[in-house]
Design a protein around this motif. Structure first.
Motif, PDB file in Angstrom:
ATOM      1  N   GLN A 141     -17.549  -6.669 -39.608  1.00  0.00           N
ATOM      2  CA  GLN A 141     -18.367  -7.537 -40.446  1.00  0.00           C
ATOM      3  C   GLN A 141     -18.112  -7.185 -41.903  1.00  0.00           C
ATOM      4  N   SER A 142     -17.911  -8.191 -42.722  1.00  0.00           N
ATOM      5  CA  SER A 142     -17.727  -7.925 -44.142  1.00  0.00           C
ATOM      6  C   SER A 142     -18.464  -8.978 -44.953  1.00  0.00           C
ATOM      7  N   LEU A 143     -18.653  -8.701 -46.230  1.00  0.00           N
ATOM      8  CA  LEU A 143     -19.337  -9.663 -47.088  1.00  0.00           C
ATOM      9  C   LEU A 143     -18.917  -9.491 -48.530  1.00  0.00           C
ATOM     10  N   TYR A 144     -19.021 -10.577 -49.261  1.00  0.00           N
ATOM     11  CA  TYR A 144     -18.888 -10.555 -50.715  1.00  0.00           C
ATOM     12  C   TYR A 144     -20.288 -10.558 -51.301  1.00  0.00           C
ATOM     13  N   PHE A 145     -20.510  -9.644 -52.199  1.00  0.00           N
ATOM     14  CA  PHE A 145     -21.808  -9.578 -52.862  1.00  0.00           C
ATOM     15  C   PHE A 145     -21.569  -9.196 -54.311  1.00  0.00           C
ATOM     16  N   ASN A 146     -21.765 -10.138 -55.198  1.00  0.00           N
ATOM     17  CA  ASN A 146     -21.479  -9.907 -56.616  1.00  0.00           C
ATOM     18  C   ASN A 146     -20.049  -9.407 -56.780  1.00  0.00           C
ATOM     19  N   ASP A 147     -19.862  -8.171 -57.286  1.00  0.00           N
ATOM     20  CA  ASP A 147     -18.522  -7.682 -57.563  1.00  0.00           C
ATOM     21  C   ASP A 147     -17.962  -6.804 -56.460  1.00  0.00           C
ATOM     22  N   LEU A 190     -26.884 -22.216 -45.926  1.00  0.00           N
ATOM     23  CA  LEU A 190     -25.647 -21.731 -45.318  1.00  0.00           C
ATOM     24  C   LEU A 190     -24.633 -22.863 -45.223  1.00  0.00           C
ATOM     25  N   PHE A 191     -23.354 -22.500 -45.290  1.00  0.00           N
ATOM     26  CA  PHE A 191     -22.267 -23.483 -45.235  1.00  0.00           C
ATOM     27  C   PHE A 191     -21.205 -22.959 -44.267  1.00  0.00           C
ATOM     28  N   PRO A 192     -21.457 -23.069 -42.959  1.00  0.00           N
ATOM     29  CA  PRO A 192     -20.625 -22.367 -41.979  1.00  0.00           C
ATOM     30  C   PRO A 192     -19.269 -23.004 -41.747  1.00  0.00           C
ATOM     31  N   ILE A 193     -18.318 -22.154 -41.378  1.00  0.00           N
ATOM     32  CA  ILE A 193     -17.024 -22.612 -40.908  1.00  0.00           C
ATOM     33  C   ILE A 193     -16.457 -21.542 -39.976  1.00  0.00           C
ATOM     34  N   PHE A 226     -20.828 -14.134 -45.783  1.00  0.00           N
ATOM     35  CA  PHE A 226     -20.686 -13.340 -44.573  1.00  0.00           C
ATOM     36  C   PHE A 226     -19.387 -13.705 -43.852  1.00  0.00           C
ATOM     37  N   PHE A 227     -18.675 -12.674 -43.419  1.00  0.00           N
ATOM     38  CA  PHE A 227     -17.489 -12.837 -42.589  1.00  0.00           C
ATOM     39  C   PHE A 227     -17.758 -12.042 -41.306  1.00  0.00           C
ATOM     40  N   GLU A 228     -18.100 -12.754 -40.239  1.00  0.00           N
ATOM     41  CA  GLU A 228     -18.528 -12.106 -39.011  1.00  0.00           C
ATOM     42  C   GLU A 228     -17.402 -12.136 -37.972  1.00  0.00           C
ATOM     43  N   GLY A 229     -17.035 -10.944 -37.524  1.00  0.00           N
ATOM     44  CA  GLY A 229     -15.980 -10.827 -36.528  1.00  0.00           C
ATOM     45  C   GLY A 229     -16.492 -10.158 -35.271  1.00  0.00           C
ATOM     46  N   TYR A 230     -17.157 -10.937 -34.417  1.00  0.00           N
ATOM     47  CA  TYR A 230     -17.647 -10.409 -33.148  1.00  0.00           C
ATOM     48  C   TYR A 230     -16.501 -10.380 -32.130  1.00  0.00           C
ATOM     49  N   PRO A 231     -16.561  -9.498 -31.150  1.00  0.00           N
ATOM     50  CA  PRO A 231     -15.590  -9.591 -30.051  1.00  0.00           C
ATOM     51  C   PRO A 231     -15.765 -10.906 -29.308  1.00  0.00           C
ATOM     52  N   VAL A 269     -20.990 -26.269 -26.304  1.00  0.00           N
ATOM     53  CA  VAL A 269     -20.359 -25.387 -27.299  1.00  0.00           C
ATOM     54  C   VAL A 269     -18.868 -25.632 -27.232  1.00  0.00           C
ATOM     55  N   SER A 270     -18.302 -26.161 -28.305  1.00  0.00           N
ATOM     56  CA  SER A 270     -16.909 -26.618 -28.226  1.00  0.00           C
ATOM     57  C   SER A 270     -15.900 -25.664 -28.843  1.00  0.00           C
ATOM     58  N   TYR A 271     -16.317 -24.793 -29.763  1.00  0.00           N
ATOM     59  CA  TYR A 271     -15.345 -24.038 -30.554  1.00  0.00           C
ATOM     60  C   TYR A 271     -15.221 -22.589 -30.089  1.00  0.00           C
ATOM     61  N   ARG A 272     -14.907 -22.423 -28.824  1.00  0.00           N
ATOM     62  CA  ARG A 272     -14.828 -21.088 -28.248  1.00  0.00           C
ATOM     63  C   ARG A 272     -13.533 -20.361 -28.600  1.00  0.00           C
ATOM     64  N   ALA A 273     -12.539 -21.060 -29.081  1.00  0.00           N
ATOM     65  CA  ALA A 273     -11.266 -20.424 -29.387  1.00  0.00           C
ATOM     66  C   ALA A 273     -11.267 -19.728 -30.749  1.00  0.00           C
ATOM     67  N   ASP A 274     -12.282 -19.947 -31.546  1.00  0.00           N
ATOM     68  CA  ASP A 274     -12.328 -19.357 -32.885  1.00  0.00           C
ATOM     69  C   ASP A 274     -12.740 -17.888 -32.819  1.00  0.00           C
ATOM     70  N   ASN A 275     -12.164 -17.090 -33.708  1.00  0.00           N
ATOM     71  CA  ASN A 275     -12.425 -15.655 -33.733  1.00  0.00           C
ATOM     72  C   ASN A 275     -13.406 -15.227 -34.809  1.00  0.00           C
ATOM     73  N   LEU A 276     -13.615 -16.062 -35.817  1.00  0.00           N
ATOM     74  CA  LEU A 276     -14.390 -15.655 -36.987  1.00  0.00           C
ATOM     75  C   LEU A 276     -15.447 -16.690 -37.339  1.00  0.00           C
ATOM     76  N   LEU A 277     -16.605 -16.191 -37.695  1.00  0.00           N
ATOM     77  CA  LEU A 277     -17.714 -17.039 -38.138  1.00  0.00           C
ATOM     78  C   LEU A 277     -17.963 -16.710 -39.609  1.00  0.00           C
ATOM     79  N   ILE A 278     -17.643 -17.644 -40.489  1.00  0.00           N
ATOM     80  CA  ILE A 278     -17.763 -17.432 -41.936  1.00  0.00           C
ATOM     81  C   ILE A 278     -18.887 -18.319 -42.465  1.00  0.00           C
ATOM     82  N   SER A 279     -19.731 -17.753 -43.318  1.00  0.00           N
ATOM     83  CA  SER A 279     -20.853 -18.540 -43.836  1.00  0.00           C
ATOM     84  C   SER A 279     -21.320 -18.018 -45.194  1.00  0.00           C
ATOM     85  N   PRO A 280     -21.061 -18.774 -46.249  1.00  0.00           N
ATOM     86  CA  PRO A 280     -21.713 -18.462 -47.524  1.00  0.00           C
ATOM     87  C   PRO A 280     -23.219 -18.653 -47.387  1.00  0.00           C
TER      88      PRO A 280
END
Length: 497
Positions: free
Chosen positions: A279-285, A347-350, A383-388, A402-413
């Protein structure tokens, strides 16, 4: 004269039904003309409650995590048994009043704002967790928080997939699929469902399972079809009680190499390890990367040494039980992100398969620039979420909504700010920032399709973004909607139509 008076009295009575449903803002309707609380209370169980505006209980019940485009209520019904939900829905239908169910009030999609002056059905007292005698399933109340589920099962040596935030309910995210820490082994929250009790749009309570044609839609698009009063879920023996983490803070000039390493060591060329989260995130600098591993008391150096070699400005590490993870991740029930502080949270998920390094740099630069130019937005994060994902991909995409099972990453400002007299301008700036970030990531993905996790939806997405681009999938959802909710009673949370 008596006829005129009688007609006038009838007219006031009729009009007052509508005025009460819309707040009676002008105060012209006598409450004894149409006493909704009294009538409704008479239909409910003895322990059910009704809250009205002006009370502290009403304020608590209607308080929401995001202040933007929230639904509003003129009355709150608090069921104590499942049949209270039945009676509340039937009464609302009879009076032609909109209604909506609330578990914890964390839904933030702007489509909810279309529901105004309705009856809120607050499910928080339907919060039981009952483990079956054979220990393979548990019956869970419709308003039960994830932490309650985790703690109750843990005490009996069991666990199941819940959302990552302790403060949300099991079913809130579960009806939209539901990502969680254990999904690598067992799949999404909705993949655990065995059966459920659900109140449909007509007020009827049904028990459904895989034999029902509605079952497919409930797992992924469930918010569109009813109020789930309880669910029976698969549960599992605790196999990996101990978890470990390492957290790193890097400066912004290391974005490219950091995400190159995450892609190499954590995504593992599209097959992330089943026992590792990144899991990673951008926060300010700053850019913060947190790595969690299950079944261990220290993260495998093979995953962390490359990040140490980058010389982060801060490094922390620790270990504990599975029940500690949300505290480490800042999503515990007492953590700041779980609190309802009167802020706008959008939130603006992709969902994507891989990190595009160029896009990561562009996103960082845009985020840093705008949050510096507009200080009111500087509480925002990405947020950059990388669950197994092994358990998620083990279920074929045509088996549920649930259609997008092939995706590996859940990104959401997550664009956060305090409402103020300048809110309309901030609303536009926030939407521009969140939408701009998502557009960069979308372009970097090289896809024609934009996949958006429905539980994080902003509200401007399409049904294809939420539920899949295949025509058969959209047609199936619409046909089920016409069958089970032809009047659109459940058309406020990421609506199908």
């Amino acid at each position: 004269m008596e006829v005129i008076t009688a007609v006038l009295a009838w007219t006031v009575s009729s009009v007052c039904r509508d005025f009460f449903a819309s707040g009676d803002r002008w105060g012209i309707c006598p409450r004894n003309v149409h006493d909704i609380p009294t009538e409704l209370q008479s239909r409910l169980s003895a322990d059910a409650q009704i809250f009205l505006p002006g009370s502290s209980e009403f304020s608590q019940a209607t308080d929401r995590w995001s202040a933007l485009s929230a639904p509003t209520a003129n009355i709150v019904v608090v069921p104590s048994v499942e049949n209270d939900v039945v009676e509340a829905v039937k009464y609302a239908n009879a009076q032609n009043i909109s209604f909506f169910a609330v578990s914890t009030g964390h839904g933030s999609t702007t489509t909810l704002g279309k529901l105004q002056d309705g009856i809120e059905i607050w499910l928080h007292r339907l919060n039981s967790v009952e483990v079956a005698a054979d220990g393979t399933t548990a019956k869970i109340g419709g308003g039960t928080k994830s932490k309650t589920v985790t703690d109750a099962l843990w005490a009996q040596g069991k666990q199941t997939v819940t959302g990552a935030c302790e403060c949300v309910s099991l079913l809130g995210p579960g009806l939209g699929g539901g990502h969680g820490y254990l999904q690598g082994r067992y799949g999404l929250v909705s993949d655990q469902f065995v059966s459920m009790n659900i109140v449909l749009a007509n007020g009827e309570l049904h028990t459904i399972d895989a034999e029902s044609d509605l079952w497919w839609a409930i797992q992924g698009a469930g918010h569109n079809f009813g109020i789930v009063t309880s669910v029976t879920s698969k549960i599992y023996d605790i196999q990996y009680p101990y978890w470990a983490y390492e957290t790193f803070i890097f400066t912004g000039d290391q974005v490219e190499v950091l995400y190159e390493y995450i892609g190499k060591y954590h995504l593992n060329n599209g097959t992330p390890p089943v026992d590792l989260m990144s899991q990673s995130l951008y926060f300010n600098d700053f850019n913060i990367n947190s790595t969690n591993a299950q079944g261990v008391k220290a993260v495998n150096p093979a995953y962390t040494t490359p990040f140490h070699d980058l010389r982060p400005i801060v490094t922390t590490a620790g270990h504990g039980l599975y029940t500690d993870i949300s505290k480490w991740m800042g999503s515990a029930i007492t953590s700041p992100p779980c609190q309802k502080a009167g802020l706008v949270n959008t939130l603006f998920p992709i969902d994507v398969e891989f990190y595009d390094i160029l896009a990561q740099r562009k996103v960082y630069d845009l985020f840093a620039s705008v949050t510096q130019q507009i200080p009111a937005l500087n509480r925002s994060v990405i947020f950059f979420e990388g669950y197994p994902v092994d358990g998620v991909k083990a279920v074929h995409s045509d088996q549920t909504a649930v259609s997008y099972r092939a995706d590996n990453l859940l990104i959401s400002p997550l664009i956060t700010y305090a409402p103020s007299p300048a809110t309309p301008e901030l609303d536009r700036a926030a939407a521009d920032l969140g939408g701009g970030i998502r557009q960069i990531i979308y372009e970097g993905s090289g896809r024609e399709e934009l996949h958006a996790y429905v539980n994080y939806a902003f509200g401007d997405e399409t049904t294809q973004n939420w539920y899949g681009y295949e025509k058969w999938r959209q047609d199936r959802l619409k046909a089920l909607k016409e069958k089970y909710d032809p009047l659109g009673k459940f058309s406020f949370y990421a609506p199908i139509v």
